[in-house]
Every structure is written in C-alpha cells, then in structure tokens.
Design a protein around this motif. Structure first.
Motif, PDB file in Angstrom:
ATOM      1  N   LEU A   1       0.806  -1.220   0.000  1.00  0.00           N
ATOM      2  CA  LEU A   1       0.000   0.000   0.000  1.00  0.00           C
ATOM      3  C   LEU A   1       0.834   1.263   0.000  1.00  0.00           C
ATOM      4  CD1 LEU A   1      -2.592  -1.119   2.711  1.00  0.00           C
ATOM      5  CD2 LEU A   1      -2.963  -1.044   0.243  1.00  0.00           C
ATOM      6  N   GLY A   2       2.121   1.168   0.334  1.00  0.00           N
ATOM      7  CA  GLY A   2       2.941   2.359   0.503  1.00  0.00           C
ATOM      8  C   GLY A   2       2.781   2.908   1.916  1.00  0.00           C
ATOM      9  N   ARG A   3       3.667   3.838   2.288  1.00  0.00           N
ATOM     10  CA  ARG A   3       3.649   4.345   3.663  1.00  0.00           C
ATOM     11  C   ARG A   3       2.325   5.027   3.990  1.00  0.00           C
ATOM     12  NH1 ARG A   3       8.570   7.756   6.096  1.00  0.00           N
ATOM     13  NH2 ARG A   3       9.420   5.643   6.100  1.00  0.00           N
ATOM     14  N   ALA A   4       1.831   5.882   3.088  1.00  0.00           N
ATOM     15  CA  ALA A   4       0.566   6.585   3.342  1.00  0.00           C
ATOM     16  C   ALA A   4      -0.584   5.595   3.456  1.00  0.00           C
ATOM     17  CB  ALA A   4       0.289   7.605   2.242  1.00  0.00           C
ATOM     18  N   GLY A   5      -0.597   4.591   2.569  1.00  0.00           N
ATOM     19  CA  GLY A   5      -1.644   3.579   2.636  1.00  0.00           C
ATOM     20  C   GLY A   5      -1.549   2.758   3.905  1.00  0.00           C
ATOM     21  N   GLY A   6      -0.324   2.439   4.321  1.00  0.00           N
ATOM     22  CA  GLY A   6      -0.142   1.707   5.571  1.00  0.00           C
ATOM     23  C   GLY A   6      -0.651   2.492   6.763  1.00  0.00           C
ATOM     24  N   ASP A   7      -0.429   3.802   6.740  1.00  0.00           N
ATOM     25  CA  ASP A   7      -0.946   4.645   7.835  1.00  0.00           C
ATOM     26  C   ASP A   7      -2.470   4.625   7.855  1.00  0.00           C
ATOM     27  OD1 ASP A   7       1.607   5.271   8.568  1.00  0.00           O
ATOM     28  OD2 ASP A   7       1.607   7.293   7.708  1.00  0.00           O
ATOM     29  N   MET A   8      -3.079   4.707   6.666  1.00  0.00           N
ATOM     30  CA  MET A   8      -4.543   4.662   6.593  1.00  0.00           C
ATOM     31  C   MET A   8      -5.073   3.321   7.087  1.00  0.00           C
ATOM     32  SD  MET A   8      -5.190   6.573   2.913  1.00  0.00           S
ATOM     33  CE  MET A   8      -6.950   6.256   2.986  1.00  0.00           C
ATOM     34  N   LEU A   9      -4.347   2.259   6.784  1.00  0.00           N
ATOM     35  CA  LEU A   9      -4.749   0.928   7.233  1.00  0.00           C
ATOM     36  C   LEU A   9      -4.731   0.852   8.765  1.00  0.00           C
ATOM     37  CD1 LEU A   9      -5.507  -1.967   6.451  1.00  0.00           C
ATOM     38  CD2 LEU A   9      -3.060  -2.488   6.341  1.00  0.00           C
ATOM     39  N   LEU A  10      -3.695   1.400   9.374  1.00  0.00           N
ATOM     40  CA  LEU A  10      -3.609   1.406  10.833  1.00  0.00           C
ATOM     41  C   LEU A  10      -4.746   2.221  11.445  1.00  0.00           C
ATOM     42  CD1 LEU A  10       0.234   1.849  11.376  1.00  0.00           C
ATOM     43  CD2 LEU A  10      -1.129  -0.175  11.908  1.00  0.00           C
ATOM     44  N   GLN A  11      -5.096   3.334  10.812  1.00  0.00           N
ATOM     45  CA  GLN A  11      -6.199   4.148  11.331  1.00  0.00           C
ATOM     46  C   GLN A  11      -7.524   3.396  11.243  1.00  0.00           C
ATOM     47  OE1 GLN A  11      -5.524   7.544   8.789  1.00  0.00           O
ATOM     48  NE2 GLN A  11      -4.461   8.695  10.390  1.00  0.00           N
TER      49      GLN A  11
ATOM     50  N   ASP B   1      -7.769   3.228  -0.317  1.00  0.00           N
ATOM     51  CA  ASP B   1      -7.580   3.853  -1.633  1.00  0.00           C
ATOM     52  C   ASP B   1      -7.946   2.900  -2.778  1.00  0.00           C
ATOM     53  OD1 ASP B   1      -6.865   6.338  -0.771  1.00  0.00           O
ATOM     54  OD2 ASP B   1      -4.698   6.006  -0.934  1.00  0.00           O
ATOM     55  N   GLY B   2      -9.055   2.215  -2.588  1.00  0.00           N
ATOM     56  CA  GLY B   2      -9.527   1.319  -3.634  1.00  0.00           C
ATOM     57  C   GLY B   2      -8.853  -0.027  -3.666  1.00  0.00           C
ATOM     58  N   GLN B   3      -7.852  -0.240  -2.818  1.00  0.00           N
ATOM     59  CA  GLN B   3      -7.146  -1.518  -2.786  1.00  0.00           C
ATOM     60  C   GLN B   3      -7.660  -2.370  -1.628  1.00  0.00           C
ATOM     61  OE1 GLN B   3      -2.794  -1.528  -3.702  1.00  0.00           O
ATOM     62  NE2 GLN B   3      -2.942   0.671  -3.299  1.00  0.00           N
ATOM     63  N   LEU B   4      -7.742  -3.674  -1.866  1.00  0.00           N
ATOM     64  CA  LEU B   4      -8.196  -4.611  -0.850  1.00  0.00           C
ATOM     65  C   LEU B   4      -7.004  -5.078  -0.026  1.00  0.00           C
ATOM     66  CD1 LEU B   4     -10.878  -6.030  -0.034  1.00  0.00           C
ATOM     67  CD2 LEU B   4     -10.092  -7.986  -1.384  1.00  0.00           C
ATOM     68  N   ALA B   5      -7.149  -5.024   1.279  1.00  0.00           N
ATOM     69  CA  ALA B   5      -6.075  -5.477   2.167  1.00  0.00           C
ATOM     70  C   ALA B   5      -6.674  -6.387   3.229  1.00  0.00           C
ATOM     71  CB  ALA B   5      -5.379  -4.281   2.818  1.00  0.00           C
ATOM     72  N   LYS B   6      -5.960  -7.453   3.538  1.00  0.00           N
ATOM     73  CA  LYS B   6      -6.407  -8.386   4.569  1.00  0.00           C
ATOM     74  C   LYS B   6      -5.366  -8.429   5.685  1.00  0.00           C
ATOM     75  CE  LYS B   6      -9.374 -11.403   1.819  1.00  0.00           C
ATOM     76  NZ  LYS B   6      -9.695 -12.814   1.471  1.00  0.00           N
ATOM     77  N   LEU B   7      -5.882  -8.454   6.892  1.00  0.00           N
ATOM     78  CA  LEU B   7      -5.012  -8.493   8.065  1.00  0.00           C
ATOM     79  C   LEU B   7      -5.457  -9.621   8.987  1.00  0.00           C
ATOM     80  CD1 LEU B   7      -4.701  -4.733   9.151  1.00  0.00           C
ATOM     81  CD2 LEU B   7      -3.069  -6.085   7.839  1.00  0.00           C
ATOM     82  N   SER B   8      -4.565  -9.999   9.860  1.00  0.00           N
ATOM     83  CA  SER B   8      -4.924 -10.866  10.985  1.00  0.00           C
ATOM     84  C   SER B   8      -4.089 -10.432  12.177  1.00  0.00           C
ATOM     85  CB  SER B   8      -4.673 -12.334  10.652  1.00  0.00           C
ATOM     86  OG  SER B   8      -3.283 -12.569  10.427  1.00  0.00           O
ATOM     87  N   LEU B   9      -4.578 -10.780  13.340  1.00  0.00           N
ATOM     88  CA  LEU B   9      -3.897 -10.388  14.577  1.00  0.00           C
ATOM     89  C   LEU B   9      -3.384 -11.611  15.315  1.00  0.00           C
ATOM     90  CD1 LEU B   9      -6.299  -7.705  16.155  1.00  0.00           C
ATOM     91  CD2 LEU B   9      -4.197  -7.300  14.851  1.00  0.00           C
ATOM     92  N   SER B  10      -2.283 -11.432  16.006  1.00  0.00           N
ATOM     93  CA  SER B  10      -1.848 -12.368  17.038  1.00  0.00           C
ATOM     94  C   SER B  10      -2.061 -11.666  18.371  1.00  0.00           C
ATOM     95  CB  SER B  10      -0.374 -12.740  16.866  1.00  0.00           C
ATOM     96  OG  SER B  10      -0.189 -13.497  15.679  1.00  0.00           O
TER      97      SER B  10
END
Length: 603
Positions: free
Chosen positions: A217-227, A282-291
C-alpha cells in the motif's frame, strides 16, 4: 505749620510703604504664576516621558487605582483591541471572563508581584489568556498600581500541543507506549484492592505480516490501514477500556477491574473476527490478521511490569501458532511446569530466576554489545559525538534492544551492574578515539540509585574521560519516581560537569515542568516528529516551538531519526543544533573515531 508738615511727611511715608507692599505682592504673584507654569510644564513633560516609556514596552501596562483604569499603554490597547479613552475610569475587571471577574477584582485591589493568569474577553477580539503581575507606584502624586500583562495564549497552546505529543501517538491518537506504561501501573494499583481472578486483563497484539501490507500500500496507505484498524477495534471496546499503540504494528488493550469476569476471552475472539474482515484502502483490498497475547493480574504477575512480560510471552506463543490466534498466558510459557504448582515458586519468582541466569550468561559471554551512532552538528555537519546503543545478541531471539532486556535486568537485580559495565566501556572507547562527546542511556534502576553520581565519578576517574565529554540520556518514562529524589540525583550528576539530555521528547510523559525542575542541557526531539517534516506543517510548527523554547531555556536541541534531505534542510532552517539518523550515519559495531569523513560525506 510744623505739625502739618510732619503729618504730610507721615502720610507720604505710609503711601510709599503701601506702594512698596503692593509691588512686592505683585512680584510674588508673578513669581508664583511663573513657578506654577513651570511646574505644569515639567508635569506635562514627565507625563509625556512616562507615556513614551510605557508605549515603548512589549508587554501591556495598566495603571489603575483599585482596578479603575487611569492609563493603558499602546501594547495593551493593541492586545485588547480597544480605545483607551473609552475605558478610562472603568474597572478593568469587567474585561475578564464573567466567572473570573471576582477573582480579578480581588487581584487588582490587592496586587501581587507573582504572576497570575486570567482569561480576558476583549469586545472585538477572541478570548486571550493574560499573565498579570503588579506593584504599587506613585502616579501624579498619589498611590496607584501598575500591572504588567503578557499575552500567553499562544504559549499555552504550544504547550498543550507538545503535551499531547508526549503522551499520544500522532497517527492514531491513541496513548503511546510511555503513557500506556503509566496507565497500566495505575490500573494494577487500583486492581490490587480486588485480588479476584483477572482483576486487570492486558492484551498485547501484533499485526501479522504488516510489513507486506505496508509495502503493497505504501507508507501513506499503511498509515490509513492502521487508522482503519484502530477504528474497528475501538468500536468493540467499552468506554473504560484503554487502547494504546506500542509500536509500528503493535497495540495494547487494557481491561480495568470494572470489566466483567471472563470478558477478555470473549473480546479476544471478537477482535480476531473483526480484523479478518477485509479493509479497503484507496480502492485496494487489504487483509489483516492479529496475534493476541493475554495476561491477567494477579493470576499471572505480581506487578505491572510482570503483567506486560506475561502478555508478551503469550503473544509470542500466538505468533508461533502461525498468526491469527489468541493465547492466554500459562506458567509453562516461561518455564517448565513445576511438579506441584502449589509447592513451586510464584510465577514472577521463576521468571526472575530464569532471566537472571540468561542475562548473567550473556554478560559473561560478551553478548551485550555497544553500537555507536554518530551525532552531527547540523550547521556545518561536523562530528559532535556518538551515542552508545546497547544490544543483546540473544542466541534464540536475535539482536534485542534495551527496551526488551533492561526491564528484565532491572527486575532481576542486574541493571546496576550491566549499566555500569556499558557506561565504563563507552567512556573507555571514547577516550581511546578522542571523540568530542559520548552519550549513554540510563535505566530506571540507575536513575533510582542515590549512588549514581559517585559511580559515574569513579568511571570518569578510571577511564580518564573529561566530565564534559560524557552525556547521560534519560527518558521521561523513567521519571515516575518522586520528582524530588530524581532531581536531587540528577543535580548531583550535573554538578560533576556531566551533561544530561531528555531523550525521545514528544512521545512519552514529558511535561514542561520537567524542563524547569531538572538540570538538563539537551533535549532530543523524537523521530516520530522528525519523520513528519516535509509532510505535515504541524510537525514543522512543533519543531520550531521546541527549538524556540529551548533557546529561551538555554538548552541544546538534537533531532532523532533524520532520514531525508528534506528533514535535514528543515531542521537546519529552524535552528536545530544537532541530529542523528540513517541519513547522517547508521549505528555500527566498530571502534568509534573522530570521523571527519562523516561530515565530508554529508557536506
């Protein structure tokens, strides 16, 4: 004839005397008029001089009697946006906020030299906060009071922003690690009165494979993901729960003693399910999981530090399961299970013994290393010194930073020994290399040690390092001890000629009062602020405010995490004294040197 002549003469003499007296009176009247006019001219000149002097000041000046306005200088008129002639004879207290008017009236009627702040409400301007100090004077021959007013509105706003920055993560708005450490200690102290199962529950979570998502996602996208993740987690929490960001992809969640029993496991399952739902950035699909690792007080630890360690160990077990998992701490996670748990030592005793043995072995094998990162003077990029950074080359975990092993050393009673060894080694290598300054970090145990000044003095004598070539760095997270005892130790250290720097300013619990009460000579702006330079005007304003504040307090300023030419240019523009970061030189395991090639390479 003789008698008549005598009478005439007598009459003539009386007339002459009367004429003489009349002339004298006339002359006296003329002199009096002259003197009065001269006095009036002098008074007028004095008034003009007083007015000119008052108008020349930068602070507002008010002359009054019991609050009734007699004169306002130009600065005060500008500050309030009023016309002086319209306010002469009125009570100045009516300019205060309504709820503060009684207090301001009392202050004006019984003036104090000590500054006191009030909120003023000018007729045609925004509310301002003014700092007042007064003293009695003679004005036009009668007692009066002169009050100096300074507009501190912007100063308070800057202080609020800095205080916010020291306690909260800028990206997510969550408490940062240092602030969370304080909140956790408070929760455990409150939970100690309950002593029921799970009185305090602590989650430590890691985002699985976040680095991959960040690269995608890039740094800006990563920040948005965290938010987005923060918002999704927050939607599941109660008002009393505390969510904090501990690192780039690590979070902590604190459930207080008021939480229902067994809520932790239920909430953990909800968090895993919620984070498995896709994110759109930003229109991109991202999947996460937590430990997720969960620890409970007093079941798994005897104090806040032990609870944090228990949750970290549980998190490691969850990560080993492949991620997307939750693990509740078990005693077996840190040591082999005793034959009889009731007969065995308490968990924190087992843990302390186990880690103490590990650290002693590591110290004897030389696995605690020092890396040296150069510090450059920003005006000319010359070498200002090095910071010694401790690392533990753990045989299983790899290279560990002091935030991982120094709390363990403290709990195991090894912090004094280890800290002294590292400082002595850094000083000896600095003498051998002839560097201008070596900076070393203190642990909490060292800061609590009343013998710290004597220990440092002995190290200086043994290594031959000049006191002004050594600088100790303290983090505001270490200042939870009673301020008086800490300040006393640090003042004794400073009296030796050793420098003292407040590290990571802008991420923890630092407050402006620390700058007043502690004998600091340097403040280090945290990398989280520096990283935003060139991207966020707020970060630039914060750097400027910190540099200006430190200039007034005669403190040097060092910026951490300088990674780009843009950051370097802005730091130099705002007058930052020194910097360190990947752009200026990476930490390295090598003999330190005077390093003129470093400055030449950057020039």
């Amino acid at each position: 004839m003789n008698f008549m002549h005598t009478d005439i003469l007598a009459g003539t003499g009386l007339l002459a005397a009367l004429l003489l007296l009349a002339g004298t009176i006339a002359a006296m009247r003329a002199d009096s008029l002259f003197l009065r006019r001269r006095l009036e001219a002098e008074i007028s000149t004095h008034r003009q001089w007083s007015r000119a002097l008052a108008d020349a000041g930068f602070d507002g000046l008010l002359i009054h009697r019991q609050g009734v306005i007699l004169m306002m200088n130009r600065a005060l008129v500008h500050m309030l946006g009023v016309r002086e002639r319209e306010w002469l004879g009125q009570n100045f207290a009516t300019l205060a906020r309504e709820d503060q008017q009684p207090a301001l009236r009392a202050e004006l009627e019984a003036p104090q030299a000590s500054p006191v702040a009030f909120n003023l409400v000018p007729p045609n301007k925004p509310v301002i906060t003014a700092e007042l100090s007064s003293q009695t004077i003679a004005y036009e021959g009668q007692p009066a009071t002169v009050t100096a007013l300074r507009d501190i509105t912007q100063r308070l706003a800057d202080a609020t922003r800095i205080a916010r920055l020291t306690n909260y993560d800028e990206l997510t708005g969550l408490p940062n690690r240092k602030h969370f450490t304080t909140l956790l200690a408070q929760a455990v102290a409150a939970g100690s009165q309950y002593y029921q199962q799970g009185a305090v529950t602590l989650f430590i979570t890691d985002i699985d494979h976040f680095k991959t998502a960040n690269e995608q996602l890039g740094r800006a996208g990563g920040d948005m993901l965290l938010q987005q993740l923060t918002q999704r987690i927050g939607a599941l929490l109660a008002k009393e729960d505390v969510l904090a960001r501990l690192g780039s992809d690590k979070f902590a969640l604190l459930l207080t003693p008021d939480s229902p029993p067994n809520r932790g496991l239920l909430l953990g399952g909800q968090l895993l399910a919620a984070c498995n739902e896709p994110f759109i950035v930003d229109g991109q699909l991202a999947k996460l999981s937590l430990s997720i690792g969960i620890g409970m007080y007093p079941d798994h630890a005897a104090d806040a530090e032990g609870l944090m360690q228990a949750s970290e160990l549980a998190l490691a077990q969850a990560a080993r399961a492949g991620g997307g998992a939750l693990h509740l701490f078990r005693h077996e996670d840190m040591a082999p299970k005793p034959a009889s748990r009731s007969a065995g030592p308490r968990p924190h005793v087992v843990e302390t013994t186990h880690l103490r043995d590990d650290l002693r072995a590591a110290m004897s094998r030389g696995e605690i290393k020092l890396l040296y990162q150069p510090i450059l003077a920003l005006p000319d990029l010359s070498l200002a010194g090095f910071e010694a950074l401790a690392r533990w080359q753990h045989p299983a975990e790899g290279l560990l930073g002091p935030e991982r092993f120094m709390p363990i050393a403290d709990a195991a009673g090894l912090a004094q020994e280890l800290g002294s060894q590292l400082i002595e080694r850094a000083c000896a290598e600095a003498v051998a290399a002839g560097v201008p300054r070596i900076a070393v970090n203190l642990s909490q145990a060292q800061l609590r040690d009343a013998d710290l000044p004597a220990r440092l003095s002995a190290i200086l004598r043994k290594t031959g390092l000049r006191p002004d070539c050594l600088e100790i760095e303290i983090s505001d997270a270490l200042l939870a001890e009673p301020q008086g005892s800490v300040a006393q130790v640090l003042h004794a250290v400073r009296a030796l000629g050793i420098g003292i720097a407040l590290d990571d300013f802008g991420t923890g619990a630092s407050s402006l009062s620390m700058l007043c009460h502690l004998p600091l000579n340097r403040l280090k702006i945290d990398r989280s602020v520096v990283r935003q330079l060139g991207q966020d005007k707020t970060a630039e304003a914060i750097v400027n405010a910190v540099v200006t504040l430190c200039a007034n307090l005669q403190l040097e300023v060092t910026a951490l995490g300088v990674e780009s030419e843009t950051q370097l240019a802005l730091l130099r523009q705002h007058g930052c004294h020194a910097g360190q970061g990947s752009l200026l030189g990476e930490p390295a395991v090598r003999a330190i040197s005077r390093g003129p090639d470093i400055a030449a390479a950057r020039a």
